[in-house]
Design a protein around this motif. Structure first.
Motif, PDB file in Angstrom:
ATOM      1  N   TYR A  78       0.869  -1.169   0.000  1.00  0.00           N
ATOM      2  CA  TYR A  78       0.000   0.000   0.000  1.00  0.00           C
ATOM      3  C   TYR A  78       0.909   1.223   0.000  1.00  0.00           C
ATOM      4  N   PRO A  79       0.366   2.383  -0.392  1.00  0.00           N
ATOM      5  CA  PRO A  79       1.198   3.590  -0.385  1.00  0.00           C
ATOM      6  C   PRO A  79       1.682   3.907   1.023  1.00  0.00           C
ATOM      7  N   GLU A  80       2.757   4.633   1.104  1.00  0.00           N
ATOM      8  CA  GLU A  80       3.304   5.023   2.404  1.00  0.00           C
ATOM      9  C   GLU A  80       2.211   5.735   3.207  1.00  0.00           C
ATOM     10  N   PRO A  81       1.861   5.214   4.369  1.00  0.00           N
ATOM     11  CA  PRO A  81       0.781   5.818   5.154  1.00  0.00           C
ATOM     12  C   PRO A  81       1.243   7.095   5.855  1.00  0.00           C
ATOM     13  N   PRO A  82       0.295   7.956   6.202  1.00  0.00           N
ATOM     14  CA  PRO A  82       0.691   9.154   6.942  1.00  0.00           C
ATOM     15  C   PRO A  82       1.171   8.770   8.346  1.00  0.00           C
ATOM     16  N   THR A  83       2.145   9.486   8.819  1.00  0.00           N
ATOM     17  CA  THR A  83       2.608   9.319  10.198  1.00  0.00           C
ATOM     18  C   THR A  83       1.882  10.340  11.065  1.00  0.00           C
ATOM     19  N   PHE A  84       1.949  10.177  12.362  1.00  0.00           N
ATOM     20  CA  PHE A  84       1.323  11.166  13.240  1.00  0.00           C
ATOM     21  C   PHE A  84       1.996  12.520  13.030  1.00  0.00           C
ATOM     22  N   ARG A  85       3.309  12.506  12.915  1.00  0.00           N
ATOM     23  CA  ARG A  85       4.074  13.753  12.736  1.00  0.00           C
ATOM     24  C   ARG A  85       3.661  14.480  11.456  1.00  0.00           C
ATOM     25  N   SER A  86       3.539  13.757  10.348  1.00  0.00           N
ATOM     26  CA  SER A  86       3.151  14.408   9.084  1.00  0.00           C
ATOM     27  C   SER A  86       1.706  14.894   9.135  1.00  0.00           C
ATOM     28  N   ALA A  87       0.835  14.130   9.781  1.00  0.00           N
ATOM     29  CA  ALA A  87      -0.565  14.551   9.908  1.00  0.00           C
ATOM     30  C   ALA A  87      -0.672  15.798  10.778  1.00  0.00           C
ATOM     31  N   LEU A  88       0.139  15.872  11.822  1.00  0.00           N
ATOM     32  CA  LEU A  88       0.104  17.017  12.721  1.00  0.00           C
ATOM     33  C   LEU A  88       0.512  18.295  11.993  1.00  0.00           C
ATOM     34  N   LYS A  89       1.480  18.199  11.086  1.00  0.00           N
ATOM     35  CA  LYS A  89       1.966  19.376  10.353  1.00  0.00           C
ATOM     36  C   LYS A  89       0.880  20.012   9.491  1.00  0.00           C
ATOM     37  N   ARG A  90      -0.025  19.213   8.943  1.00  0.00           N
ATOM     38  CA  ARG A  90      -1.055  19.749   8.046  1.00  0.00           C
ATOM     39  C   ARG A  90      -2.451  19.765   8.670  1.00  0.00           C
ATOM     40  N   ALA A  91      -2.543  19.416   9.936  1.00  0.00           N
ATOM     41  CA  ALA A  91      -3.841  19.268  10.603  1.00  0.00           C
ATOM     42  C   ALA A  91      -4.589  20.593  10.731  1.00  0.00           C
ATOM     43  N   THR A  92      -5.883  20.522  10.490  1.00  0.00           N
ATOM     44  CA  THR A  92      -6.782  21.639  10.769  1.00  0.00           C
ATOM     45  C   THR A  92      -7.548  21.371  12.066  1.00  0.00           C
ATOM     46  N   ALA A  93      -7.481  20.136  12.548  1.00  0.00           N
ATOM     47  CA  ALA A  93      -8.110  19.769  13.818  1.00  0.00           C
ATOM     48  C   ALA A  93      -7.290  18.663  14.479  1.00  0.00           C
ATOM     49  N   VAL A  94      -7.062  18.817  15.766  1.00  0.00           N
ATOM     50  CA  VAL A  94      -6.401  17.799  16.584  1.00  0.00           C
ATOM     51  C   VAL A  94      -7.283  17.636  17.817  1.00  0.00           C
ATOM     52  N   PHE A  95      -7.714  16.404  18.055  1.00  0.00           N
ATOM     53  CA  PHE A  95      -8.663  16.189  19.134  1.00  0.00           C
ATOM     54  C   PHE A  95      -8.665  14.739  19.586  1.00  0.00           C
ATOM     55  N   VAL A  96      -9.307  14.513  20.707  1.00  0.00           N
ATOM     56  CA  VAL A  96      -9.510  13.164  21.230  1.00  0.00           C
ATOM     57  C   VAL A  96     -10.958  12.798  20.949  1.00  0.00           C
ATOM     58  N   PHE A  97     -11.162  11.589  20.437  1.00  0.00           N
ATOM     59  CA  PHE A  97     -12.527  11.117  20.216  1.00  0.00           C
ATOM     60  C   PHE A  97     -12.703   9.734  20.825  1.00  0.00           C
ATOM     61  N   ARG A  98     -13.956   9.398  21.073  1.00  0.00           N
ATOM     62  CA  ARG A  98     -14.325   8.051  21.524  1.00  0.00           C
ATOM     63  C   ARG A  98     -14.957   7.349  20.334  1.00  0.00           C
ATOM     64  N   LEU A  99     -14.530   6.122  20.077  1.00  0.00           N
ATOM     65  CA  LEU A  99     -15.125   5.317  19.014  1.00  0.00           C
ATOM     66  C   LEU A  99     -16.371   4.639  19.590  1.00  0.00           C
ATOM     67  N   ASP A 100     -17.535   5.007  19.065  1.00  0.00           N
ATOM     68  CA  ASP A 100     -18.812   4.544  19.617  1.00  0.00           C
ATOM     69  C   ASP A 100     -19.359   3.298  18.945  1.00  0.00           C
ATOM     70  N   GLU A 101     -19.029   3.107  17.678  1.00  0.00           N
ATOM     71  CA  GLU A 101     -19.614   1.985  16.932  1.00  0.00           C
ATOM     72  C   GLU A 101     -18.785   1.742  15.680  1.00  0.00           C
ATOM     73  N   THR A 102     -18.704   0.493  15.251  1.00  0.00           N
ATOM     74  CA  THR A 102     -18.084   0.175  13.957  1.00  0.00           C
ATOM     75  C   THR A 102     -18.959  -0.821  13.215  1.00  0.00           C
ATOM     76  N   ARG A 103     -18.864  -0.759  11.898  1.00  0.00           N
ATOM     77  CA  ARG A 103     -19.560  -1.715  11.022  1.00  0.00           C
ATOM     78  C   ARG A 103     -18.610  -2.120   9.912  1.00  0.00           C
ATOM     79  N   TYR A 104     -18.618  -3.385   9.613  1.00  0.00           N
ATOM     80  CA  TYR A 104     -17.816  -3.931   8.527  1.00  0.00           C
ATOM     81  C   TYR A 104     -18.596  -3.762   7.227  1.00  0.00           C
ATOM     82  N   ARG A 105     -17.941  -3.320   6.168  1.00  0.00           N
ATOM     83  CA  ARG A 105     -18.590  -3.113   4.870  1.00  0.00           C
ATOM     84  C   ARG A 105     -17.785  -3.802   3.779  1.00  0.00           C
TER      85      ARG A 105
END
Length: 188
Positions: free
Chosen positions: A26-53
């Protein structure tokens, strides 16, 4: 009888060759550091539900969809985010757990964050984050360096995120390194 058995075994071995040479890539995934540099939002979230598709009949596409609740904003406005999508396959899949809290840096538009295969722009904070004590969370070593980097107090340490927290979302092992690269798979 021996020729017949040898022929069957030869046929089976040939049938297995395509599976053996099929590598995870797969293509080189984003790192936390690279995502932080371009981020418009940085936050903590709770994962409430997931569904497989999954979609497609011959060329299958599989992913997971999740519902999230932003619980603590560190930078930007995260109030619009309500969903995320992520890969849940053996190659580049993420292991996200309902009920866990995650720190994410994103520049996603709309209400859905689409994560890449092996995306490292989010960190699982389960066991390190207390939603009842938001001020204390800001002092934790999993969050404080991010806040300091966001607001120009200190640069993000080279060791951030620590390996013991960075690997918590890896659902599958990374692909083997390219020839001549001994460092391993994608960085966090």
């Amino acid at each position: 009888m021996i020729r017949w058995t040898a022929g069957i075994l030869w046929g089976i071995s040939l049938a297995c060759v395509p599976m053996a040479v099929h590598a995870c890539s797969y293509p080189e995934p984003p790192t936390f550091r690279s995502a932080l540099k371009r981020a418009t939002a940085v936050f903590v979230f709770r994962l409430d539900e997931t569904r497989y598709r999954e979609a497609g009949s011959t060329a299958r596409r599989v992913w997971a969809e999740g519902k999230i609740t932003p619980v603590q904003h560190l930078f930007g406005d995260a109030s619009r985010y309500r969903h995320l999508t992520f890969h849940s396959t053996w190659c580049g899949g993420l292991s996200l757990v309902v009920g866990h809290h995650y720190l994410i840096a994103t520049d996603a538009k709309g209400d859905t964050i689409a994560l890449a295969p092996a995306d490292a722009s989010l960190l699982d904070l389960d066991g390190f984050y207390d939603p009842r004590n938001p001020k204390e969370n800001l002092r934790r070593p999993e969050i404080l360096p991010v806040i300091q980097a966001l607001y120009g107090v200190k640069p993000l340490p080279d060791s951030y995120p620590p390996a013991w927290i960075a690997g918590r979302t890896d659902g599958t092992p990374p692909p083997p390194p390219p020839p001549g690269n001994q460092a391993g798979g994608p960085g966090r």
